[in-house]
Enzyme design. Structure first.
Site, PDB file in Angstrom:
ATOM      1  CD  GLN A  20      27.300 -98.991  66.546  1.00  0.00           C
ATOM      2  OE1 GLN A  20      26.579 -99.449  65.668  1.00  0.00           O
ATOM      3  NE2 GLN A  20      28.552 -98.625  66.310  1.00  0.00           N
ATOM      4  CD  GLU A  76      33.953 -88.168  67.375  1.00  0.00           C
ATOM      5  OE1 GLU A  76      33.437 -87.474  66.468  1.00  0.00           O
ATOM      6  OE2 GLU A  76      34.220 -89.375  67.249  1.00  0.00           O
ATOM      7  CG  ASP A 120      33.679 -97.452  65.187  1.00  0.00           C
ATOM      8  OD1 ASP A 120      33.360 -97.808  64.036  1.00  0.00           O
ATOM      9  OD2 ASP A 120      32.849 -97.317  66.112  1.00  0.00           O
ATOM     10  CB  CYS A 139      29.794 -98.984  59.333  1.00  0.00           C
ATOM     11  SG  CYS A 139      30.440 -97.393  58.792  1.00  0.00           S
ATOM     12  CD  GLU A 195      27.780-101.548  61.380  1.00  0.00           C
ATOM     13  OE1 GLU A 195      28.594-101.471  62.311  1.00  0.00           O
ATOM     14  OE2 GLU A 195      26.995-100.631  61.073  1.00  0.00           O
TER      15      GLU A 195
END
Length: 357
Positions: free
Chosen positions: A185, A233, A291, A316, A350
């Protein structure tokens, strides 16, 4: 707007007093998502200036000199000296680095871009070249020593690092480590507010499934709210850093798998060696946190997460969020909706959405 480049540089496209900018973005969300949610939108503001810890600038060559540039409103390049949105460390370093480049022909030759990253602990400048960087290795090492920062040089898949390649950042009471090419971020203060929003969204947490977990931005703070966490991930470096970041947490399991692979594992379609030490049937999931990237959530993942009672969605991209909510709101109801103003002076928005069955 107190920036001399506004109207020329395309980095900002909203020239409004900050409260008016927030109203503009809030009204957009209320209109865009009214079919799904009519309640109050929680607003998490940013600092107006010096909020961005990460950015890339082009380099313009002219008569032997070099300048920072940004893309202009008509796609031309606009010469700049600094950017008031940048972290103060970046603002201070930009002229120092440029002066050193101007004084060294080897360093400025065929340089086309510079990326800056500033954290509470580290500072890195990444120099992007169209030439063999190994021929200027000594010059780069000296530059890192003179400026007392981490320097990375990259060209055609090759890279050199001086001062180390790992960066560290403190968010709340957690220390995160990550590689310069990893996603992180770029507005640290708003990121902290995002984490608090997610924490406050958890009620009666049992176990958590986190998808698209990155280097553990949300995972670490959430470890205290759940019995166990399973987080996936696809990025090898991000998973490596996530495991390092969570080495003092014994209730987190990180797996390097795509979302689709993880779903195949849950559905018994395939067995994965990467899960040989994790019994996925031993989890009692009360929440799923997603996310995703700008494209949003894939259809098969949407179908899968509809099985969870509680969904926390960090987005986002309002456009892909709206598409995904068309599906999710068939089975769930939105109970919280948040605006995170990560990128002030732009139309970028966002969002955080909490859904429950």
């Amino acid at each position: 707007m107190s920036c001399s480049y506004y109207g020329k540089c395309a980095g900002c496209n909203l020239n409004l007093p900050y409260n008016d900018e927030i109203s503009f973005k809030t009204d957009f969300l209320k209109s865009e998502f009214k079919e799904f949610y009519q309640g109050e939108i929680e607003i998490f503001k940013s600092d107006e200036w010096n909020f961005r810890n990460h950015a890339e600038f082009g380099i313009w060559h002219e008569k032997g000199d070099v300048f920072y540039t940004m893309r202009g409103n008509s796609n031309e390049r606009v010469k700049i000296e600094t950017c008031p949105k940048m972290d103060k460390k970046i603002v201070e370093m930009m002229p120092k680095l440029l002066q050193n480049l101007r004084e060294n022909k080897n360093l400025k030759e065929r340089l086309f871009g510079i990326e800056f990253i500033a954290t509470k602990f580290d500072f890195m400048a990444i120099l992007l070249y169209h030439k063999d960087i190994f021929n200027i290795k000594d010059d780069l090492a000296k530059l890192a020593e003179i400026l007392d920062i981490k320097i990375s040089a990259r060209s055609r898949g090759k890279f050199l690092n001086f001062g180390g390649e790992i960066l560290r950042e403190k968010v709340q009471n957690f220390i995160y480590r990550f590689n310069a090419d990893a996603f992180f971020q770029s507005n640290t203060k708003v990121n902290e507010k995002m984490i608090l929003f997610v924490l406050n969204a958890v009620k009666n947490g049992k176990d958590l499934l986190e998808m698209y977990c990155g280097h553990g931005n949300f995972t670490l703070p959430l470890a205290s709210e759940f019995g166990k966490i399973l987080a996936n991930e696809i990025s090898k470096n991000s998973i490596k850093n996530a495991r390092e970041n969570s080495k003092n947490k014994d209730n987190i399991n990180f797996v390097r798998m795509s979302a689709k692979e993880l779903i195949d594992a849950f559905n018994g379609v395939r067995e994965f060696n990467r899960l040989k030490d994790i019994d996925i049937t031993d989890f009692d999931f009360s929440h799923v946190l997603v996310d995703p990237p700008r494209a949003g959530i894939e259809p098969e993942v949407l179908d899968f997460i509809q099985n969870f009672k509680n969904i926390i969605y960090i987005s986002c991209n309002p456009a892909s969020l709206k598409q995904n909510l068309q599906i999710l709101c068939e089975t769930h109801k939105i109970t919280k909706f948040a605006l995170f103003d990560q990128f002030v002076h732009t139309e970028h928005i966002e969002c955080g959405v909490v859904l429950q069955k």
